[in-house]
Design a protein around this motif. Structure first.
Motif, PDB file in Angstrom:
ATOM      1  N   TYR A  37      -1.549  -1.875  -6.367  1.00  0.00           N
ATOM      2  CA  TYR A  37      -2.004  -1.514  -4.886  1.00  0.00           C
ATOM      3  C   TYR A  37      -2.617  -2.911  -4.155  1.00  0.00           C
ATOM      4  N   ALA A  38      -1.838  -3.407  -3.478  1.00  0.00           N
ATOM      5  CA  ALA A  38      -2.449  -4.764  -2.996  1.00  0.00           C
ATOM      6  C   ALA A  38      -2.392  -4.940  -1.342  1.00  0.00           C
ATOM      7  N   ALA A  58      -6.962  -2.797  -5.664  1.00  0.00           N
ATOM      8  CA  ALA A  58      -6.707  -3.691  -4.269  1.00  0.00           C
ATOM      9  C   ALA A  58      -7.539  -4.740  -4.343  1.00  0.00           C
ATOM     10  N   ILE A  69       0.970  -1.292   0.114  1.00  0.00           N
ATOM     11  CA  ILE A  69      -0.127   0.104   0.058  1.00  0.00           C
ATOM     12  C   ILE A  69       0.974   1.269   0.163  1.00  0.00           C
ATOM     13  N   SER A 125      -6.531  -7.565  -6.962  1.00  0.00           N
ATOM     14  CA  SER A 125      -5.243  -7.883  -7.152  1.00  0.00           C
ATOM     15  C   SER A 125      -4.884  -9.407  -6.386  1.00  0.00           C
ATOM     16  N   ARG A 151      -8.128   3.129  -6.914  1.00  0.00           N
ATOM     17  CA  ARG A 151      -6.923   2.263  -5.891  1.00  0.00           C
ATOM     18  C   ARG A 151      -7.866   1.107  -5.394  1.00  0.00           C
TER      19      ARG A 151
END
Ligand code: AMP
Ligand code: MG
Length: 320
Positions: A235-236, A315, A155, A318, A311
């Motif tokens: 963004y994981a 997330a 992040i 992902s 984002r």
């Protein structure tokens, strides 16, 4: 003794003259340093030094085919690196310094290490507004390559302690400027030869405003929103994330917004700017909870809400 892949004792120095001087000394010696910008913390290195830029990729564990954004002092420094047409110049004059990244043709012979652009004929340039990054650019006198200061896939950091969470021992210094103001990464647009622009990443500046100005400057060019060609894994969080949640399942930590109250809230009053500023901290907090999963309340798809949702969608997807 520190393990081999942890060669540094990472120091956190409060933003000020001494911290900027130390950061500058390290950067000129070829080390990457974490610095706040108005969007998120960046991991900055001398963009003219191939070895220094490689150290960014190493510290982050970032794949070398993913090019970096180069930060510049002003438009004059940017024009030494990339070719600006009328539309690009108009955009830079209107929004720099600020959270706008322009992808432009790289000038032949520009003093940029090839690893920065991953071999592309274009380069991503931004002139940041945060006084710490500006002071560093001024002190170094070099363009600085700077992706977000987190391990690849993690992040993005909006506070110095977020940086330390994944880069502790991997970089020598974090300049601590407190919480960043905007909280989501810059808007990225590619400017085509005809002056049309394409949105590559939504951010704090609305694409419609940019497109209106670009077409005013150029007339002909067609502006379009392009499916961002970015890595999904960028963004994981390490936990599963569910979007548009209005109530939490038993194993979920709920991040609320507006009327949806949760364990935490992006903005109880439903303010999108506040939500953007808090987004990554809320995700960092959610990761640290005992609950196995994360849920997030719906956020309106307007203004900076588009960047927030972009984002969040990354997330959420992902882990596919
Ligand atoms: P970050 O890792 O947050 O610094 O994001 C930088 C983003 O800029 C990456 O997702 C890249 O794909 C994008 N980028 C950088 N240089 C270029 C370029 N020359 N063309 C298109 N996108 C770029
Ligand atoms: Mg990043």
């Amino acid at each position: 003794m520190a393990p081999q892949n942890q060669p540094f004792a990472t120091r956190i120095a409060a933003y000020g003259k001494a911290a900027v001087e130390e950061a500058c000394r390290l950067i000129l010696a070829g080390e990457p340093v974490a610095v706040p910008t108005e969007t998120v913390y960046g991991l900055a290195a001398d963009a003219t030094n191939e070895e220094a830029v490689r150290r960014i990729y190493e510290a982050k564990g970032r794949p070398a085919f993913n090019p970096l954004i180069v930060h510049v002092r002003d438009l004059a420094q940017a024009e030494e690196i990339a070719s600006f047409g009328d539309a690009a110049r108009a955009l830079a004059l209107a929004w720099w310094p600020g959270p706008l990244t322009l992808v432009l043709p790289l000038k032949a012979g520009a003093a940029i290490a090839p690893v920065v652009t991953a071999g592309l004929a274009t380069i991503a340039l931004r002139c940041p507004a945060h006084p710490a990054m500006r002071a560093l650019l001024e002190a170094c006198g070099r363009p600085l390559a700077a992706p977000s200061a987190n391990a690849s896939g993690g992040i993005s950091p909006t506070r110095a302690d977020h940086v330390v969470k994944t880069l502790e021992g991997r970089i020598p210094l974090v300049v601590d400027g407190g919480e960043t103001e905007l909280g989501v990464e810059s808007t990225i647009v590619a400017v085509d030869e005809d002056g049309g622009i394409r949105l590559l990443r939504p951010g704090p500046i609305d694409f419609a405003e940019l497109a209106a100005l670009a077409s005013l400057a150029e007339g002909e060019g067609k502006s379009a929103i392009e499916a961002p060609g970015q890595l999904r894994s960028h963004y994981a969080p390490t936990k599963a994330l569910r979007l548009d949640a209005t109530a939490a399942e038993p194993d979920e930590w709920l991040i609320g917004f507006g009327a949806v109250a949760g364990d935490d809230s992006l903005s109880a009053k439903g303010d999108l700017r506040e939500a953007a500023a808090r987004l990554f901290h809320a995700l960092h907090r959610a990761e640290a909870q005992a609950k196995a999963c994360i849920a997030v309340a719906p956020v309106p798809e307007e203004g900076i809400g588009r960047a927030i949702n972009d984002r969040l969608r990354r997330a959420a997807s992902s882990r596919d």
